[in-house]
Design a protein around this motif. Structure first.
Motif, mmCIF file in Angstrom:
data_model
loop_
_atom_site.group_PDB
_atom_site.id
_atom_site.type_symbol
_atom_site.label_atom_id
_atom_site.label_comp_id
_atom_site.label_asym_id
_atom_site.label_seq_id
_atom_site.Cartn_x
_atom_site.Cartn_y
_atom_site.Cartn_z
ATOM 1 N N SER A 126 -2.622 -16.688 -72.548
ATOM 2 C CA SER A 126 -1.789 -15.493 -72.618
ATOM 3 C C SER A 126 -1.982 -14.829 -73.961
ATOM 4 O O SER A 126 -2.460 -15.433 -74.907
ATOM 5 N N PHE A 127 -1.666 -13.601 -74.018
ATOM 6 C CA PHE A 127 -1.712 -12.876 -75.274
ATOM 7 C C PHE A 127 -0.324 -12.308 -75.485
ATOM 8 O O PHE A 127 0.277 -11.790 -74.560
ATOM 9 N N GLN A 128 0.164 -12.443 -76.673
ATOM 10 C CA GLN A 128 1.495 -11.928 -76.924
ATOM 11 C C GLN A 128 1.402 -10.793 -77.928
ATOM 12 O O GLN A 128 0.795 -10.934 -78.977
ATOM 13 N N LEU A 129 1.979 -9.696 -77.580
ATOM 14 C CA LEU A 129 2.034 -8.596 -78.532
ATOM 15 C C LEU A 129 3.482 -8.267 -78.797
ATOM 16 O O LEU A 129 4.309 -8.337 -77.910
ATOM 17 N N ASN A 130 3.764 -7.908 -79.987
ATOM 18 C CA ASN A 130 5.102 -7.458 -80.324
ATOM 19 C C ASN A 130 5.007 -5.981 -80.650
ATOM 20 O O ASN A 130 4.275 -5.587 -81.537
ATOM 21 N N GLU A 131 5.761 -5.191 -79.922
ATOM 22 C CA GLU A 131 5.692 -3.750 -80.118
ATOM 23 C C GLU A 131 6.843 -3.312 -80.995
ATOM 24 O O GLU A 131 7.991 -3.331 -80.579
ATOM 25 N N TYR A 132 6.543 -2.924 -82.205
ATOM 26 C CA TYR A 132 7.564 -2.383 -83.086
ATOM 27 C C TYR A 132 7.422 -0.865 -83.104
ATOM 28 O O TYR A 132 6.360 -0.322 -82.816
ATOM 29 N N ARG A 160 1.007 -8.215 -66.745
ATOM 30 C CA ARG A 160 1.755 -8.260 -68.005
ATOM 31 C C ARG A 160 3.241 -8.404 -67.745
ATOM 32 O O ARG A 160 3.749 -7.943 -66.732
ATOM 33 N N PHE A 166 9.315 -7.502 -72.315
ATOM 34 C CA PHE A 166 10.770 -7.641 -72.299
ATOM 35 C C PHE A 166 11.350 -7.247 -73.641
ATOM 36 O O PHE A 166 10.661 -7.240 -74.656
ATOM 37 N N LYS A 197 15.438 -7.217 -75.764
ATOM 38 C CA LYS A 197 16.902 -7.355 -75.757
ATOM 39 C C LYS A 197 17.495 -5.996 -76.032
ATOM 40 O O LYS A 197 16.892 -5.188 -76.739
ATOM 41 N N ILE A 226 12.540 -3.514 -80.140
ATOM 42 C CA ILE A 226 11.312 -4.307 -80.300
ATOM 43 C C ILE A 226 10.952 -4.904 -78.944
ATOM 44 O O ILE A 226 11.783 -5.543 -78.303
ATOM 45 N N GLU A 227 9.733 -4.667 -78.526
ATOM 46 C CA GLU A 227 9.288 -5.166 -77.220
ATOM 47 C C GLU A 227 8.317 -6.317 -77.405
ATOM 48 O O GLU A 227 7.553 -6.344 -78.361
ATOM 49 N N TYR A 228 8.370 -7.225 -76.476
ATOM 50 C CA TYR A 228 7.418 -8.332 -76.460
ATOM 51 C C TYR A 228 6.624 -8.253 -75.172
ATOM 52 O O TYR A 228 7.204 -8.095 -74.104
ATOM 53 N N THR A 229 5.346 -8.355 -75.302
ATOM 54 C CA THR A 229 4.495 -8.278 -74.113
ATOM 55 C C THR A 229 3.583 -9.486 -74.053
ATOM 56 O O THR A 229 3.012 -9.883 -75.069
ATOM 57 N N MET A 230 3.482 -10.065 -72.893
ATOM 58 C CA MET A 230 2.490 -11.108 -72.676
ATOM 59 C C MET A 230 1.551 -10.626 -71.573
ATOM 60 O O MET A 230 2.009 -10.087 -70.566
ATOM 61 N N CYS A 231 0.272 -10.803 -71.790
ATOM 62 C CA CYS A 231 -0.732 -10.387 -70.801
ATOM 63 C C CYS A 231 -1.492 -11.638 -70.361
ATOM 64 O O CYS A 231 -1.705 -12.542 -71.150
#
Lengths: 323, 341
Positions: A4-10, B267, B270, B272, B286-291
């Protein structure tokens, strides 16, 4: 292993996680200590991970030579175990890190990150072990009281055990005396290890069979590390003496007897670190220099996202369990 | 060396799904294929296993431990019940027959052979993004789900009107029964049982086909949670999107990995809710994405099936009850729209 790849979107490029004045004091204390230990020469040695003796000189900082292993891509400092042990016990550095000034800065700059990390920790535990409570958590080397207090206050955890930490809390316990844990946090420990396989293997008796270990480290294959080399203010002796490549980290965990469940590089700061040093980029690094001189903040944010997604940030987070 | 207990298995129906299931069982290593069956024997010509074009003979002659059913919907109940009556564990593709009556019949057969395992292929529950979403919901970090909004769309194709899936005698329904059923199952998975249904089942573009090309449905649970589903073959591209709104946050599932990757990257994103503006910006938490770039759903699903037979573990997903409840919903939706087949 979960790929999996995790990105944090700020909403903007994430700022630093430490006040620069505090960071400078910390660096300067480290530098004073390192320079005070430079009285004798140490022979270069083999890679602590793959044991290859083929390497290139990567950079020299404060007189300490850093080599890059040609075989596994890890970066390691030429120094002795006794130096690093003395560094960890140095009272000036230790006292500063437990000082109110240092702890207050951490609370101010990192609180949101800690809350996010704790949420993430619960989420990942649930992901791999299902819904459970009354968990025992062992935290190695944590230097932030604010984070410890967050864990202690969280009802999901029955017991918090703090090992090998400068913090003076009621939760300190020797590694030999801990109760087997559901979760072990092993953050920023590999970077000060001379034998990471042995260090990780030593955790197995204190991790439950279905427990997970959360390993955080800086990666020698990460963007800011490879780009800035010795210009990277965030990498210095003896705080960082081993920066494994992502592949080398896999080797370490495998040899130590762990199954990797998940690897991500959710770092937010590679681009910021390089941007802050763009004037120091070498002239032969033309593309990177051009990108940092001419790109918009949006482009750079997208580039950080690319690094996160493709395991190229220098901050790695691994979830593993015993084989 | 493979030390797993070997289960003798036959696969009935060697179209696309039969091949996928065969591959997964071969990767698993706990299945010994003792026969393949298809009414078109040419579909079996590339395999070295015993070949049959009659499923009854196949079951009787091979005496398998396990029957995997990958046929058209019409014959699924007959094969499932026959296999159970002959002492075989059964894994069947979805949908569980053409209608609620079929699903009830299979559940009854299973209750007469309750020591055997019957599992239906609600495969989406094993996709990484769905597993992550379930873990997120179970963790309570985002609170309780209150609304699910799903879109599952297909592109159609030049031969779409002539496909067996659009022959109601063979299939029992249209895009809702064929594809929307996956998302319907997920809505139940995330919200629990549905008590009220409002729907519009239409032929908006493919007027000439007897089955629907669009199903727009609103659901309500007895606890008041809401869900909506648009299942359609007139999206003109492949699309899988699901939003799960919780009282403390939000989950978006976008794309789902398939062999053709035509539904895009899988993907999960999510966040809060951030009314205190921890991210510094209203409306932009702030969003967290897993692909995910690997589809391990087939392996996980067949692994669970194997474990439920060999290690007597409970069937967690795709139970006969899941099958009946999802078919009960579809039955209600079709009846409400005068689409009873």
């Amino acid at each position: 292993m979960l790929k999996s790849f995790q990105l944090n979107e700020y909403s903007s490029l994430k700022d630093v996680v430490q006040d620069e004045k505090i960071a400078q004091i910390e660096r300067s204390l480290a530098k004073d200590f390192v320079l005070s230990q430079m009285s004798f020469h140490i022979e270069e040695f083999e890679c602590p991970i793959c044991h290859s003796d083929e390497h290139t000189n990567f950079f020299v900082k404060w007189g300490i030579k850093y080599l890059r292993c040609r075989h596994c891509g890890s970066i390691y400092a030429v120094c002795s175990k006794s130096f690093v042990k003395a560094y960890k016990e140095d009272s000036a550095i230790r006292d500063f890190r437990i000082s109110k000034e240092y702890q207050d800065d951490a609370e101010r700059m990192r609180h949101t990150n800690w809350v996010e990390f704790l949420d993430w920790l619960k989420f990942r535990f649930f992901r791999f072990n299902g819904a459970r409570s009354n968990l025992v958590i062992t935290d190695f080397g944590n230097r932030y009281k604010g984070f410890a207090n967050l864990v202690i206050a969280d009802k999901m955890f029955r017991k918090y055990q703090l090992v090998d930490s400068a913090l003076e809390m009621d939760y300190n316990v020797k590694q030999s005396d801990v109760e087997a844990a559901d979760i072990i946090i092993f953050a920023n420990r590999i970077q000060q290890s001379f034998d990471p396989v042995a260090d990780l293997a030593a955790l197995k008796p204190i991790l439950k069979n279905d427990g997970i270990i959360i390993l955080q480290s800086r990666l020698g294959s990460g963007f800011d590390i490879l780009t800035l080399k010795g210009q990277n203010d965030k990498i210095f002796p003896f705080e960082h003496i081993l920066l494994p490549s992502k592949e080398a980290l896999f080797t370490i965990l495998d040899e130590a007897g762990y199954e990797i469940l998940e690897v991500t590089t959710p770092g937010n700061l590679d681009v910021n670190y390089v941007y802050s040093k763009k004037d120091c980029l070498l002239d032969d690094n033309i593309f990177t220099k051009y990108m940092f001189e001419h790109s918009s903040p949006e482009t750079l944010r997208e580039f950080q996202r690319f690094l996160q997604k493709n395991d190229l940030s220098s901050f790695v987070q691994v979830i593993a369990r015993k084989k | 060396m493979n030390n797993r207990k070997q289960l003798k298995v036959i696969i009935i129906g060697m179209g696309k799904m039969g091949k996928i299931r065969l591959d997964a069982m071969q990767r698993h290593g706990g299945f010994e294929v003792v026969g393949l069956c298809d009414n078109d024997l040419s579909a079996l010509q590339n395999y070295d296993y015993p070949k049959f074009d009659n499923w009854r003979i196949c079951i009787e002659e091979t005496k398998p431990d396990v029957v995997v059913v990958c046929t058209i919907n019409l014959v699924i109940p007959d094969i499932v019940c026959y296999a159970l009556e002959h002492g075989c564990h059964v894994f069947s593709e979805k949908p569980p027959g053409r209608n609620l009556g079929d699903a009830l019949r299979m559940r009854q057969c299973h209750s007469n052979a309750s020591s055997l395992v019957l599992k239906f292929g609600f495969n989406h529950r094993y996709h990484n993004s769905i597993i992550e979403a379930k873990a997120l919901i179970d963790s309570g970090i985002l609170g309780k789900p209150v609304f699910v909004r799903g879109v599952y769309g297909k592109a159609g194709n030049t031969n779409y009107a002539n496909e067996w899936r659009n022959n109601p005698m063979l299939s029992g329904g249209g895009i809702l029964l064929d594809q929307g059923i996956h998302m319907l199952d997920l809505i139940r998975y995330f919200l629990g049982d549905i008590s009220e249904v409002f729907s519009s089942i239409d032929n908006l573009v493919w007027k000439e086909i007897p089955t629907e090309d669009s199903a727009y449905i609103v659901f309500k649970t007895k606890n008041g949670e809401i869900a909506s589903l648009h299942s359609t073959c007139i999206q003109w591209k492949h699309k899988f999107d699901m939003d799960i709104i919780c009282d403390k946050g939000y989950i978006a599932l976008n794309g789902i990995l398939t062999s053709t990757q035509s539904y895009g990257e899988e993907r999960i994103t999510f966040y809060k809710k951030d009314l205190q503006l921890a991210s510094g910006k209203l409306g932009n938490p702030i969003e967290y994405t897993m692909c995910f770039d690997t589809d391990s759903s087939w392996d996980l699903e067949i692994g669970e099936f194997y474990d439920s037979i060999v290690f007597k573990k409970p069937v967690l997903n795709g139970t006969d009850n899941d099958a009946v409840e999802v078919m009960r919903l579809i039955d209600k939706i079709y009846r409400n729209n005068d689409r009873r087949i």
